[in-house]
Scaffold this motif. Structure first.
Motif, short mmCIF file in Angstrom:
data_model
loop_
_atom_site.label_atom_id
_atom_site.label_comp_id
_atom_site.label_asym_id
_atom_site.label_seq_id
_atom_site.Cartn_x
_atom_site.Cartn_y
_atom_site.Cartn_z
N TYR A 81 36.34 45.95 40.24
CA TYR A 81 35.04 45.56 40.33
C TYR A 81 34.13 45.00 39.29
CZ TYR A 81 32.36 50.34 39.79
OH TYR A 81 32.02 51.21 39.06
N THR A 82 33.04 43.63 39.97
CA THR A 82 31.91 43.50 39.11
C THR A 82 30.91 44.03 39.37
OG1 THR A 82 32.09 41.10 40.20
CG2 THR A 82 33.46 41.30 38.70
N GLY A 83 30.17 43.73 38.98
CA GLY A 83 27.99 44.21 39.69
C GLY A 83 28.05 45.77 39.61
N GLU A 84 27.69 46.46 40.92
CA GLU A 84 26.63 47.68 40.89
C GLU A 84 27.75 48.05 42.33
OE1 GLU A 84 26.44 49.50 38.39
OE2 GLU A 84 26.31 47.55 36.91
N VAL A 85 27.86 49.61 42.01
CA VAL A 85 27.74 50.03 43.85
C VAL A 85 26.44 50.87 43.63
CG1 VAL A 85 29.50 51.55 44.92
CG2 VAL A 85 30.65 50.30 43.72
N ASP A 86 25.47 50.64 44.92
CA ASP A 86 24.25 51.32 45.63
C ASP A 86 24.45 52.93 46.31
OD1 ASP A 86 24.87 50.88 47.99
OD2 ASP A 86 23.70 49.25 47.54
N ALA A 87 23.47 53.26 46.41
CA ALA A 87 24.28 54.78 46.73
C ALA A 87 24.88 54.66 48.21
CB ALA A 87 22.68 55.03 47.02
N SER A 88 24.53 53.57 49.27
CA SER A 88 25.41 53.73 50.33
C SER A 88 26.26 53.02 49.97
CB SER A 88 24.92 52.88 50.88
OG SER A 88 24.62 50.88 50.93
N GLY A 89 27.23 53.02 49.05
CA GLY A 89 28.08 52.92 48.54
C GLY A 89 28.92 50.79 49.00
N THR A 90 28.00 50.62 48.54
CA THR A 90 27.82 49.30 49.05
C THR A 90 28.14 48.88 47.57
OG1 THR A 90 26.84 48.87 51.01
CG2 THR A 90 26.84 46.33 49.49
N LEU A 91 29.65 47.30 47.22
CA LEU A 91 29.83 46.90 45.92
C LEU A 91 28.82 45.33 46.36
CD1 LEU A 91 30.90 46.14 43.15
CD2 LEU A 91 32.71 45.70 44.37
N ASN A 92 27.84 45.48 44.81
CA ASN A 92 26.87 44.25 45.13
C ASN A 92 28.23 43.75 44.24
OD1 ASN A 92 24.73 44.47 46.80
ND2 ASN A 92 24.38 46.16 45.41
N GLY A 93 29.30 42.72 44.29
CA GLY A 93 30.39 41.78 43.61
C GLY A 93 31.48 42.03 44.24
N ASP A 94 32.27 41.42 43.13
CA ASP A 94 33.36 41.55 43.84
C ASP A 94 34.48 41.87 43.14
OD1 ASP A 94 32.78 38.75 44.77
OD2 ASP A 94 32.72 37.92 42.92
N ILE A 95 35.65 42.44 44.17
CA ILE A 95 37.15 43.13 43.20
C ILE A 95 37.75 41.85 42.73
CG2 ILE A 95 38.61 44.05 44.16
CD1 ILE A 95 36.74 45.92 45.20
N VAL A 96 38.22 42.26 41.84
CA VAL A 96 39.47 41.47 41.05
C VAL A 96 40.39 41.96 40.98
CG1 VAL A 96 39.38 39.57 39.11
CG2 VAL A 96 36.85 40.61 39.22
N ILE A 97 41.61 41.19 41.16
CA ILE A 97 42.58 41.65 40.91
C ILE A 97 43.02 40.71 39.98
CG2 ILE A 97 45.30 42.05 41.02
CD1 ILE A 97 43.97 41.18 44.55
N ARG A 98 43.65 40.56 38.40
CA ARG A 98 44.42 40.34 37.16
C ARG A 98 45.45 40.66 36.96
NH1 ARG A 98 38.69 41.16 33.85
NH2 ARG A 98 37.80 39.53 35.11
N GLY A 99 45.97 39.49 37.08
CA GLY A 99 47.20 39.81 36.55
C GLY A 99 47.60 39.41 35.27
N THR A 100 49.00 39.61 34.75
CA THR A 100 49.53 38.71 33.28
C THR A 100 51.27 38.85 33.51
OG1 THR A 100 49.92 40.86 32.47
CG2 THR A 100 48.05 40.57 32.15
N GLY A 101 51.27 38.38 34.50
CA GLY A 101 52.61 37.01 34.46
C GLY A 101 53.23 38.63 35.21
N ASP A 102 53.14 39.68 36.00
CA ASP A 102 54.70 40.99 36.71
C ASP A 102 54.74 39.64 37.57
OD1 ASP A 102 55.99 42.78 37.45
OD2 ASP A 102 54.23 44.09 37.64
N PRO A 103 56.44 39.51 37.54
CA PRO A 103 57.16 39.04 39.30
C PRO A 103 57.96 39.87 39.60
CG PRO A 103 59.02 39.71 36.41
CD PRO A 103 57.21 39.61 36.37
N SER A 104 57.05 41.15 39.57
CA SER A 104 57.87 42.29 40.66
C SER A 104 56.11 42.50 41.48
CB SER A 104 58.43 43.25 39.82
OG SER A 104 57.64 43.83 38.79
N LEU A 105 55.53 42.39 40.94
CA LEU A 105 53.97 43.41 41.87
C LEU A 105 54.61 43.05 42.97
CD1 LEU A 105 51.46 44.56 41.31
CD2 LEU A 105 50.52 42.14 41.31
N GLY A 106 54.44 43.50 44.35
CA GLY A 106 54.69 43.63 45.92
C GLY A 106 55.98 43.78 45.70
#
Length: 472
Positions: free
Chosen positions: A97-122
């Motif tokens: 995740y990018t950014g920060e998580v505040d006291a209320s549990g809100t992420l001010n940013g993004d969730i990132v899925i970073r791949g390296t070529g795995d053909p079997s994911l999922g």
């Protein structure tokens, strides 16, 4: 005593000669019958049989002609992957995740899925890689970080291989179907999805789509298929290209057929982001932005997330486990992913054409084969532009027997006609390469290709099996 020893050596040589000679003659006679069949009147066949212990040529015909190898090329890619990457090599996919998580549990940013070529994911071929298992692990990791809401979205990062591509040389007819799925650094569910059809009341009437194996509401399916006659089976073809938003479905679906037809996803990375977006919403974690990919962000001129805090790292099965399914089920996506991984490890290159040239150079350096005997466009054999000699295929299989990982590779080969071998088939092309022990105990390596034959694959396959029976 010396004379007795010499006489025994002579008898040993004579026994070997008389045993080997019939095998050579038997194969030669069977091959003459095979290649003289009317189905090859305008075609070409090539066969090489080697003694796997000595490397001696037992039989060879047309062995230096470059022919279309189809999926027998997978043995070239998989053995190179063992050499370059190692049998215990794994891919890693990172959730951040990018950014920060505040006291209320809100992420001010993004969730990132970073791949390296795995053909079997999922993929459902392994319990730990199934889409439900991966999504569950990701959601738990996000919840464990205290994230209850996301002021941002899901971003699929597939930049390592510069987005999703299909190898040059693949045909329009293949790319939209599951076996023609493109490859990227972030593959998901083997970049395919299943579609269920309901046939019409009579042949020739339109079919309708009943549903799909996953939510692909972001895609438009244009169904132009008609109902086929009884026993005609699945003749549905999908037409799409990387990053398409519309898939055309054409052909026929048998009136008595009950089968899920699998299509390729135009962008597996986007689908991964889309499915995580949906899974999080179902878990009560809302997001203010729609799912996206680094490719789409770059096209829009938007900022691409960098860095981030790691939430979860998914490790793929080992190379040996991946190659098992690669060869057993002839999954073209795995071949293209492995080809890119080989090139990335050797020279940091990711383009399929560069990777194919590196694979050619690897084998030329390792075996001394002439350049013209291995000319390839991909790592799976789907391209009809590939040209390989049976001499190369047999020599590479011969060399593999000396490697510590050979048992793993050997296990990956399917069994056809009671023989351990990899098959290959595309239009007008059929081939088999593998290993066999003859009746007199001689270990053999063989490669058999037939190009431009007439008729359907089934009778040609039966003729090839009868020819290969002479190696038993």
């Amino acid at each position: 005593m010396q004379k007795l020893f010499s006489f025994l050596l002579f008898l040993s040589f004579l026994a070997h000669h008389t045993n080997a000679q019939p095998l050579t003659q038997k194969i030669a006679s069977a091959f003459r019958t095979f290649e003289s069949h009317e189905s090859l009147a305008n075609g070409m066949a090539s066969l090489v049989v080697l003694n796997a212990a000595s490397g001696q040529v037992i039989f060879a015909k047309n062995e230096k002609l470059g022919l279309i190898p189809a999926s027998t090329l997978k043995t070239v890619t998989s053995t190179a992957a063992y050499h370059v990457l190692g049998a215990d090599f794994t891919f890693e996919t990172t959730l951040l995740y990018t950014g920060e998580v505040d006291a209320s549990g809100t992420l001010n940013g993004d969730i990132v899925i970073r791949g390296t070529g795995d053909p079997s994911l999922g993929s459902d071929r392994f319990p730990q890689t199934a889409d439900t298992a991966v999504l569950s692990a990701w959601i738990k990791a996000i919840q464990a970080a205290g994230i209850r809401r996301i002021d941002g979205g899901i971003v699929a990062d597939d930049r390592v291989y510069n987005g999703q591509t299909a190898p040059r040389g693949w045909t329009w007819q293949d790319m939209g179907n599951y076996y023609g799925a493109g490859v990227s650094a972030l593959n998901w569910r083997e970049n395919s999805v299943g579609v269920d059809f309901v046939p019409g009341a009579t042949p020739g009437t339109p079919t309708r789509i009943a549903g799909s194996t996953a939510d692909i509401s972001y895609l438009q399916l244009v169904n132009e298929t008609i109902t086929g006659g009884r026993g005609t089976g699945d003749r549905v073809y999908a037409f799409s290209a990387p990053y398409s938003s519309r898939i055309y479905l054409r052909g026929s679906y048998g009136i008595d057929l009950k089968k899920t037809v699998y299509l390729s996803l135009p962008d597996g990375a986007y689908d991964a982001a889309h499915q995580l977006h949906n899974a999080l919403a179902q878990a009560g974690i809302t997001q203010t932005h729609t799912p996206t990919t680094t490719h789409l962000l770059l096209l829009a001129g938007s900022e691409v997330p960098s860095g981030g805090t790691i939430l979860h790292t998914h490790t793929s099965p080992t190379l040996g486990e991946l190659i098992y399914w690669f060869n057993q089920k002839s999954i073209n996506l795995y071949g293209e992913a492995l080809l890119k991984a080989i090139a990335y490890r050797l020279e940091g290159k990711t383009d399929t054409r560069d990777a194919a040239e590196l694979l050619q150079k690897f084998w030329m350096d390792k075996t001394g084969i002439p350049e013209g005997e291995l000319r390839i466009m991909d790592g799976s054999g789907l391209s009809p532009e590939n040209r390989v000699t049976t001499n190369v295929l047999a020599r590479i299989l011969l060399a593999a027997k000396k490697e510590p990982w050979f048992a793993s590779f050997f296990e990956s080969l399917p069994v056809y006609n009671g023989m351990k071998m990899k098959s290959g088939t595309i239009g007008g092309v059929l081939g088999y390469v593998g290993y066999q022990t003859s009746g007199d105990g001689t270990p053999l390596v063989f490669a058999l290709l037939a190009n431009n034959y007439k008729g359907t694959a089934t009778p040609m396959r039966q003729r090839m099996f009868r020819l290969l029976d002479h190696l038993k």
